[in-house]
Write an enzyme that holds these catalytic residues in place. Structure first.
Site, PDB file in Angstrom:
ATOM      1  N   PRO A  89      16.070  -5.522 -54.026  1.00  0.00           N
ATOM      2  CG  PRO A  89      17.357  -4.601 -55.743  1.00  0.00           C
ATOM      3  CD  PRO A  89      17.321  -4.783 -54.264  1.00  0.00           C
ATOM      4  CB  VAL A  90      12.310  -9.653 -55.857  1.00  0.00           C
ATOM      5  CG1 VAL A  90      11.985 -11.130 -56.044  1.00  0.00           C
ATOM      6  CG2 VAL A  90      11.667  -9.132 -54.581  1.00  0.00           C
ATOM      7  N   GLY A  93      20.121 -11.404 -56.992  1.00  0.00           N
ATOM      8  CA  GLY A  93      21.400 -11.885 -56.467  1.00  0.00           C
ATOM      9  C   GLY A  93      21.814 -11.243 -55.164  1.00  0.00           C
ATOM     10  CG  LEU A  94      21.420  -7.446 -54.432  1.00  0.00           C
ATOM     11  CD1 LEU A  94      20.827  -6.045 -54.398  1.00  0.00           C
ATOM     12  CD2 LEU A  94      22.940  -7.364 -54.287  1.00  0.00           C
ATOM     13  N   GLY A  95      20.181 -11.676 -52.259  1.00  0.00           N
ATOM     14  CA  GLY A  95      19.727 -12.447 -51.100  1.00  0.00           C
ATOM     15  C   GLY A  95      18.367 -12.007 -50.580  1.00  0.00           C
ATOM     16  CB  SER A  96      15.374 -10.476 -52.196  1.00  0.00           C
ATOM     17  OG  SER A  96      15.217 -11.418 -53.233  1.00  0.00           O
ATOM     18  CB  SER A  97      14.667 -15.754 -51.481  1.00  0.00           C
ATOM     19  OG  SER A  97      15.973 -16.156 -51.795  1.00  0.00           O
ATOM     20  CB  ALA A  98      18.563 -15.403 -47.649  1.00  0.00           C
ATOM     21  CG  ASP A 140      22.272 -16.212 -50.417  1.00  0.00           C
ATOM     22  OD1 ASP A 140      23.495 -16.382 -50.556  1.00  0.00           O
ATOM     23  OD2 ASP A 140      21.525 -15.855 -51.337  1.00  0.00           O
TER      24      ASP A 140
HETATM   25  C1  MEV Z   1      23.433 -17.257 -55.054  1.00  0.00           C
HETATM   26  O1  MEV Z   1      23.309 -16.060 -54.264  1.00  0.00           O
HETATM   27  C2  MEV Z   1      24.788 -17.863 -54.850  1.00  0.00           C
HETATM   28  C3  MEV Z   1      25.026 -19.213 -55.505  1.00  0.00           C
HETATM   29  O2  MEV Z   1      26.336 -19.623 -55.107  1.00  0.00           O
HETATM   30  C4  MEV Z   1      24.011 -20.261 -55.100  1.00  0.00           C
HETATM   31  C5  MEV Z   1      24.103 -20.662 -53.634  1.00  0.00           C
HETATM   32  O3  MEV Z   1      25.146 -20.457 -52.989  1.00  0.00           O
HETATM   33  O4  MEV Z   1      23.112 -21.234 -53.159  1.00  0.00           O
HETATM   34  C6  MEV Z   1      25.007 -19.094 -57.013  1.00  0.00           C
END
Ligand code: MEV
Length: 304
Positions: A89-90, A93-98, A140
């Site tokens: 999911p975009v 917080g699961l690193g979709s962009s990375a 990420d």
């Molecule tokens: C985001 O997935 C994690 C943060 O620590 C930001 C980052 O590490 O770039 C909030």
């Protein structure tokens, strides 16, 4: 070679998000949710996914567009058709962009025979994330490239953990850039309070490393729950996240905390394998979208 498909994984944090931006230690795991990018030679640049079809488009596809532009500095890209599919999911917080950045870099790297190694891919991916997000740690993009369980900033690979991993998505979009900036403001206003919290989070990761090595899930869980309290203290939790976190803990999880930037997005629970379904149902009952997954050793790879 005219066509290639590469995929890269998303990630969860056991410990250390936000503190890692200030150089503290964190432990992050690649999980078995992947973004797949198929690259075919073409006359023009075309990017397509469920988000629609376009050319270079920094609004709709900021990461993929930036990768094409950056890779064009390394090699002669006259045209390329990129088709993206993702389980991640975009903006959650699961690193979709990375994952989309790393999978696209590797697809172009192999198609145009640029000769980039894994470290080069991770470094290029990080520079693209940093350009787009303002502040981004290398976590990420590094974990998505290398897979497995990684301690950062040391980039030390730890043993795979094999307990249940249940992710709960609040369905609320969360902007990493905004949350990182909120924490920076709080740290600026209250350095004597916030700095020790961030260094305690770093110490949790250092203590947790030994427990990860021994797969002591109950103790990892205790530390993750403490980490959650500190994330709440720096203002990155939300009522929706708290509902999912307590539902998971009450349903038998070892632990439950935010993963990633917070403010919305996802939480993660570690569970005994036998309890994963029960924890997922509890998350669903309080309005979250649950995903049962596992840690994966596989970073970016070619798909056949
Ligand atoms: C985001 O997935 C994690 C943060 O620590 C930001 C980052 O590490 O770039 C909030």
């Amino acid at each position: 070679m005219q066509k290639i498909t590469c995929s890269a994984p998303g990630k969860i944090y056991l410990f250390g998000e936000h503190a890692v931006v200030y150089g503290e230690s964190a432990i992050c795991c690649a999980v078995d949710l992947r973004t797949q990018v198929q690259a075919c030679l073409s006359d023009t640049v075309q990017i397509s996914s469920v988000l629609g079809d376009t050319g270079i488009d920094h609004d709709r596809y900021p990461y993929v567009s930036s990768v094409v532009e950056k890779m064009s500095e390394i090699t002669d890209i006259k045209g390329i058709k990129l088709c993206i599919k993702s389980d991640i999911p975009v903006g959650s917080g699961l690193g979709s962009s990375a994952a989309v950045t790393i999978a696209t870099i590797q697809a172009l790297n192999l198609l145009f025979e640029c000769g980039l190694g894994a470290e080069d891919i991770a470094t290029l991916g990080h520079s693209i994330e940093k350009k787009i997000q303002g502040v981004a740690s290398s976590t990420d993009t590094y974990v998505s490239t290398m897979g497995g369980v990684v301690m950062v900033p040391l980039k030390k690979k730890l043993h795979i953990i094999d307990c249940g991993i249940v992710i709960g998505n609040t369905g609320k979009f969360s902007s990493t850039r905004q949350l990182v900036s909120n924490v920076a403001q709080l740290k600026k206003n209250y350095p004597k309070i916030i700095d020790p919290i961030l260094s305690t989070i770093g110490r949790i990761s250092l203590t947790g490393e030994k427990m990860v090595a021994k797969k002591e899930y109950e103790s990892i869980g205790v530390l993750m729950n403490i980490n959650q309290g500190l994330l709440d203290a720096i203002g990155v939790s939300s009522p929706e996240l708290a509902d999912l976190i307590y539902a998971a803990r009450n349903a038998g999880a070892y632990s439950a905390k935010i993963t990633g930037a917070g403010g919305g997005g996802c939480m993660v629970a570690l569970t005994p394998l036998s309890e994963a379904e029960q924890v997922a149902s509890a998350i669903t009952r309080v309005g979250g979208k649950a995903i049962i997954t596992k840690v994966t050793e596989h970073g970016v790879r070619v798909e056949h």
